[in-house]
Write a protein that holds these residues in place. Sequence first.
Motif, PDB file in Angstrom:
ATOM      1  N   ASN A  71      -4.827  -3.207   5.729  1.00 32.55           N
ATOM      2  CA  ASN A  71      -4.573  -3.365   4.279  1.00 32.55           C
ATOM      3  C   ASN A  71      -4.353  -2.065   3.500  1.00 32.55           C
ATOM      4  OD1 ASN A  71      -4.853  -6.192   4.486  1.00 32.55           O
ATOM      5  ND2 ASN A  71      -7.074  -5.938   4.486  1.00 32.55           N
ATOM      6  N   HIS A  72      -3.998  -0.981   4.210  1.00 34.80           N
ATOM      7  CA  HIS A  72      -3.684   0.272   3.520  1.00 34.80           C
ATOM      8  C   HIS A  72      -2.245   0.694   3.809  1.00 34.80           C
ATOM      9  CE1 HIS A  72      -7.933   0.716   2.656  1.00 34.80           C
ATOM     10  NE2 HIS A  72      -8.195   0.562   3.939  1.00 34.80           N
ATOM     11  N   CYS A 110      -2.555   5.319  -1.763  1.00 33.67           N
ATOM     12  CA  CYS A 110      -2.402   4.002  -1.140  1.00 33.67           C
ATOM     13  C   CYS A 110      -2.038   3.034  -2.264  1.00 33.67           C
ATOM     14  CB  CYS A 110      -3.713   3.598  -0.467  1.00 33.67           C
ATOM     15  SG  CYS A 110      -3.771   1.874   0.041  1.00 33.67           S
ATOM     16  N   HIS A 113      -4.749   0.536  -3.384  1.00 35.12           N
ATOM     17  CA  HIS A 113      -6.070   1.104  -3.694  1.00 35.12           C
ATOM     18  C   HIS A 113      -6.013   2.377  -4.530  1.00 35.12           C
ATOM     19  CE1 HIS A 113      -6.897  -1.249   0.136  1.00 35.12           C
ATOM     20  NE2 HIS A 113      -7.497  -1.902  -0.844  1.00 35.12           N
ATOM     21  N   MET A 118      -7.915   6.009  -3.761  1.00 32.65           N
ATOM     22  CA  MET A 118      -7.441   6.301  -2.396  1.00 32.65           C
ATOM     23  C   MET A 118      -6.200   7.182  -2.499  1.00 32.65           C
ATOM     24  SD  MET A 118      -7.004   3.728   0.802  1.00 32.65           S
ATOM     25  CE  MET A 118      -6.354   4.293   2.380  1.00 32.65           C
TER      26      MET A 118
HETATM   27 CU   LIG Z   1      -5.802   1.503   0.758  1.00 37.65          CU
END
Ligand SMILES: [Cu+2]
Length: 162
Positions: A71-72, A110, A113, A118
């Motif tokens: 999920n990144h 990211c 995020h 992030m």
């Molecule tokens: Cu992320």
Amino acid sequence: MKITRRQNLTMMGGALAASTAPSILTSSTAVHDIEMLNHDPDDKKELMVFYPDILMVQPGDLIRFLATDNNHNTQARDDMLPEGVEPWKSKIGKEFELTLDVEGAYGYFCTPHKTYGMVGLILVGDVSSNYETLKTVRQRSKSKARFKDIFARADALLAKQA
Ligand SMILES: [Cu+2]
């Protein structure tokens, strides 16, 4: 040292010309991994991190963003990159490779995020063309705090190098 656009283009042209003589360049290419993680291995309370969040590399080095946790991704806008470098945006949950040929400071984040802070920084060779400018790019929420911490550590690394 301030690098003008013309000098910068000359350096890029030089790198391009050098790439036609491959053996010397490719044999010295270093590979650097950045893990995309849900938890900071050095501080489990910190969530959503690139690890390491600062890299110092040489022009032509290969950077691999590893999808260690799902999920990144990694994304960079042109206002956070040296002049002339193409922005990037990788697919969520996939490994992504990048060769950085242009000297300077590269900020990235990211996509899902960013508000969790992030974010990361890659310093390629001589970063004087845009390092100070990159510090002034407006950041929000936790990205602002994380970049402040990242630049404080990057300042120390650069001072040690000088
Ligand atoms: Cu992320």
